[in-house]
Design a protein around this motif. Structure first.
Motif, PDB file in Angstrom:
ATOM      1  N   UNK A  82       9.222  13.237 -24.021  1.00 44.22           N
ATOM      2  CA  UNK A  82       7.971  13.975 -24.014  1.00 44.22           C
ATOM      3  C   UNK A  82       6.877  13.062 -24.560  1.00 44.22           C
ATOM      4  N   UNK A  83       5.746  13.119 -23.936  1.00 41.57           N
ATOM      5  CA  UNK A  83       4.642  12.286 -24.403  1.00 41.57           C
ATOM      6  C   UNK A  83       4.320  11.184 -23.402  1.00 41.57           C
ATOM      7  N   UNK A  84       3.403  10.316 -23.796  1.00 44.97           N
ATOM      8  CA  UNK A  84       2.861   9.289 -22.905  1.00 44.97           C
ATOM      9  C   UNK A  84       3.759   8.060 -22.863  1.00 44.97           C
ATOM     10  N   UNK A  85       3.939   7.536 -21.653  1.00 44.37           N
ATOM     11  CA  UNK A  85       4.689   6.296 -21.463  1.00 44.37           C
ATOM     12  C   UNK A  85       3.828   5.123 -21.919  1.00 44.37           C
ATOM     13  N   UNK A  86       4.424   4.185 -22.661  1.00 47.78           N
ATOM     14  CA  UNK A  86       3.698   3.024 -23.164  1.00 47.78           C
ATOM     15  C   UNK A  86       4.235   1.775 -22.464  1.00 47.78           C
ATOM     16  N   UNK A  87       3.370   1.118 -21.666  1.00 48.53           N
ATOM     17  CA  UNK A  87       3.712  -0.148 -21.026  1.00 48.53           C
ATOM     18  C   UNK A  87       3.274  -1.296 -21.922  1.00 48.53           C
ATOM     19  N   UNK A  88       3.890  -2.477 -21.734  1.00 50.04           N
ATOM     20  CA  UNK A  88       3.404  -3.617 -22.494  1.00 50.04           C
ATOM     21  C   UNK A  88       2.056  -4.072 -21.922  1.00 50.04           C
ATOM     22  N   UNK A  89       1.337  -4.876 -22.690  1.00 50.00           N
ATOM     23  CA  UNK A  89      -0.043  -5.227 -22.337  1.00 50.00           C
ATOM     24  C   UNK A  89      -0.135  -5.916 -20.982  1.00 50.00           C
ATOM     25  N   UNK A  90       0.789  -6.836 -20.705  1.00 52.46           N
ATOM     26  CA  UNK A  90       0.708  -7.603 -19.460  1.00 52.46           C
ATOM     27  C   UNK A  90       0.967  -6.719 -18.241  1.00 52.46           C
ATOM     28  N   UNK A  91       1.961  -5.831 -18.330  1.00 49.85           N
ATOM     29  CA  UNK A  91       2.280  -4.962 -17.198  1.00 49.85           C
ATOM     30  C   UNK A  91       1.157  -3.958 -16.958  1.00 49.85           C
ATOM     31  N   UNK A  92       0.580  -3.455 -18.035  1.00 53.46           N
ATOM     32  CA  UNK A  92      -0.549  -2.518 -17.903  1.00 53.46           C
ATOM     33  C   UNK A  92      -1.757  -3.225 -17.287  1.00 53.46           C
ATOM     34  N   UNK A  93      -1.989  -4.486 -17.663  1.00 57.80           N
ATOM     35  CA  UNK A  93      -3.102  -5.235 -17.090  1.00 57.80           C
ATOM     36  C   UNK A  93      -2.901  -5.478 -15.605  1.00 57.80           C
ATOM     37  N   UNK A  94      -1.656  -5.704 -15.187  1.00 55.58           N
ATOM     38  CA  UNK A  94      -1.383  -5.881 -13.755  1.00 55.58           C
ATOM     39  C   UNK A  94      -1.693  -4.605 -12.986  1.00 55.58           C
ATOM     40  N   UNK A  95      -1.283  -3.446 -13.537  1.00 52.30           N
ATOM     41  CA  UNK A  95      -1.578  -2.184 -12.869  1.00 52.30           C
ATOM     42  C   UNK A  95      -3.059  -1.926 -12.744  1.00 52.30           C
ATOM     43  N   UNK A  96      -3.835  -2.272 -13.790  1.00 52.93           N
ATOM     44  CA  UNK A  96      -5.285  -2.084 -13.734  1.00 52.93           C
ATOM     45  C   UNK A  96      -5.922  -3.037 -12.726  1.00 52.93           C
ATOM     46  N   UNK A  97      -5.402  -4.250 -12.641  1.00 57.97           N
ATOM     47  CA  UNK A  97      -5.966  -5.229 -11.703  1.00 57.97           C
ATOM     48  C   UNK A  97      -5.779  -4.778 -10.260  1.00 57.97           C
ATOM     49  N   UNK A  98      -4.593  -4.237  -9.945  1.00 57.44           N
ATOM     50  CA  UNK A  98      -4.300  -3.821  -8.569  1.00 57.44           C
ATOM     51  C   UNK A  98      -4.582  -2.339  -8.323  1.00 57.44           C
ATOM     52  N   UNK A  99      -5.079  -1.630  -9.341  1.00 62.02           N
ATOM     53  CA  UNK A  99      -5.430  -0.218  -9.191  1.00 62.02           C
ATOM     54  C   UNK A  99      -4.252   0.600  -8.673  1.00 62.02           C
ATOM     55  N   UNK A 100      -3.103   0.412  -9.313  1.00 59.95           N
ATOM     56  CA  UNK A 100      -1.918   1.179  -8.964  1.00 59.95           C
ATOM     57  C   UNK A 100      -1.366   1.823 -10.228  1.00 59.95           C
ATOM     58  N   UNK A 101      -0.879   3.047 -10.115  1.00 59.99           N
ATOM     59  CA  UNK A 101      -0.312   3.768 -11.260  1.00 59.99           C
ATOM     60  C   UNK A 101       1.147   3.367 -11.418  1.00 59.99           C
TER      61      UNK A 101
END
Length: 378
Positions: A82-101
């Motif tokens: 329960x609660x929010x999934x926490x990705x590491x910084x690099x993987x989260x940055x990749x998702x933001x760069x490619x605009x994919x969830x």
């Protein structure tokens, strides 16, 4: 996205020693048309995981709205029930760069990524079984072999529907993907809490990179990409350098705009240093010239040159000139440590048993452990 199970073929075999290292297989798939992407890798580290994502998106020519991956530690920091999934910084940055969830599947919930699980099973037949007897001399050879298997898998007709994975992708799925960004994602790692030294440089991998002088003494973070190194302070980028090759040690990457006024017009300049060296003698001048020739920015040669010249205050100009003459034929670029060792060992004039110290008195000549025949007669 997932990794396949067994290693690929007999692995990467060294042609000289015969030792083998494992080759892993990265697997990605689009759920509707089942068009798959396979890539061999030498490890399953974070940077490899991110790089495979970049190659996969480029293979498809677009980015899906959601990227469902395995719950692996190289990408996911925390995945609570329960609660929010926490990705590491690099993987989260990749998702933001490619605009994919990025949506990792829960532990022990394989049905949440059923398409990936099925494609991993197919990869065992179409790739791993096909190449099980192959021994690869290099990763490039393994990549070419996997590409052939990948193309055959995507072109193979479906059993229970018309067309193939490749044809369904071209007709339906390709248009549903988001376009690739104009700039390719630079796979990077973060290095935190590095101190800016008094010479306004930050040390990374035994090399030094400059920042604006006003940040001396502060703490900064480094973003190390495949070809660049960016330096951040309080979340703001303050400098970017081209990453020095891994074989370079004690190298400098200095932006002259980062230098303070005192560095641009210092009390000691190259002309004054060279004049002092010429006053001592031609060999000392040659040593200083070589130090300046090795420096990419002349300011980097000031401290090494002055360290050499200051030896004359302790040992005298005559001895320093002799030490430089002794070192020049033997060393490409003699430095302070080389000349001091020569002077301490009296190699500049080994015939002299006793020497006059610059401040008065005498000091012993060369020392050794050989006592001679007279010692043993006594």
């Amino acid at each position: 996205m997932d990794w396949s199970g067994p290693t690929l073929g007999r692995g990467l075999v060294d042609p000289i020693t015969g030792e083998a290292s494992k080759i892993y297989l990265f697997v990605g798939v689009l759920p509707f048309g089942q068009r798959a992407y396979f890539e061999p890798t030498l490890d399953m580290r974070e940077r490899t995981w991110l790089r495979c994502h970049v190659h996969m998106y480029e293979f498809w020519g677009g980015v899906p709205e959601r990227t469902v991956c395995d719950n692996l530690k190289t990408g996911v920091t925390k995945h609570p029930r329960e609660g929010e999934i926490v990705l590491n910084d690099a993987y989260e940055a990749l998702g933001e760069h490619y605009m994919t969830a990025i949506m990792p599947a829960q532990a022990r919930k394989p049905k949440q990524k059923a398409s990936a699980e099925g494609t991993v099973r197919d990869a065992a037949t179409w790739v791993i079984a096909q190449l099980r007897d192959r021994a690869f001399a290099g990763l490039d050879e393994a990549v070419l072999a996997v590409r052939e298997c990948n193309a055959a898998y995507n072109a193979h007709p479906f059993q229970k529907r018309e067309g193939s994975r490749g044809s369904v992708f071209a007709e339906v799925e390709a248009a549903e993907l988001r376009p690739l960004p104009d700039v390719r994602y630079d796979v990077a790692e973060w290095v935190y809490n590095r101190s800016v030294n008094l010479d306004f440089h930050v040390v990374y991998a035994k090399n030094r990179y400059s920042v604006p002088h006003r940040y001396v003494g502060r703490r900064v973070d480094l973003r190390v990409g495949e070809s660049t190194l960016s330096i951040y302070h309080a979340g703001e980028r303050i400098a970017t350098h081209r990453l020095l090759p891994s074989y370079v040690k004690n190298g400098y990457s200095t932006d002259e705009a980062h230098m303070p006024e005192a560095f641009l017009r210092p009390e000691w300049d190259d002309a004054r240093i060279r004049r002092w060296a010429k006053k001592i003698g031609p060999s000392c001048a040659a040593v200083v010239d070589r130090i300046f020739d090795r420096a990419k920015v002349k300011e980097q040669a000031y401290n090494p040159s002055l360290s050499v010249l200051n030896l004359s205050k302790k040992y005298g100009e005559e001895r320093l000139e002799a030490a430089c003459a002794h070192a020049l034929p033997r060393l490409g670029s003699p430095r302070y440590r080389h000349l001091k060792a020569i002077l301490d060992s009296n190699l500049d004039d080994p015939a002299a048993p006793m020497r006059e110290k610059p401040g008065g008195g005498q000091e012993p000549g060369p020392r050794g452990h050989v006592r001679g025949a007279g010692y043993y007669r006594e």
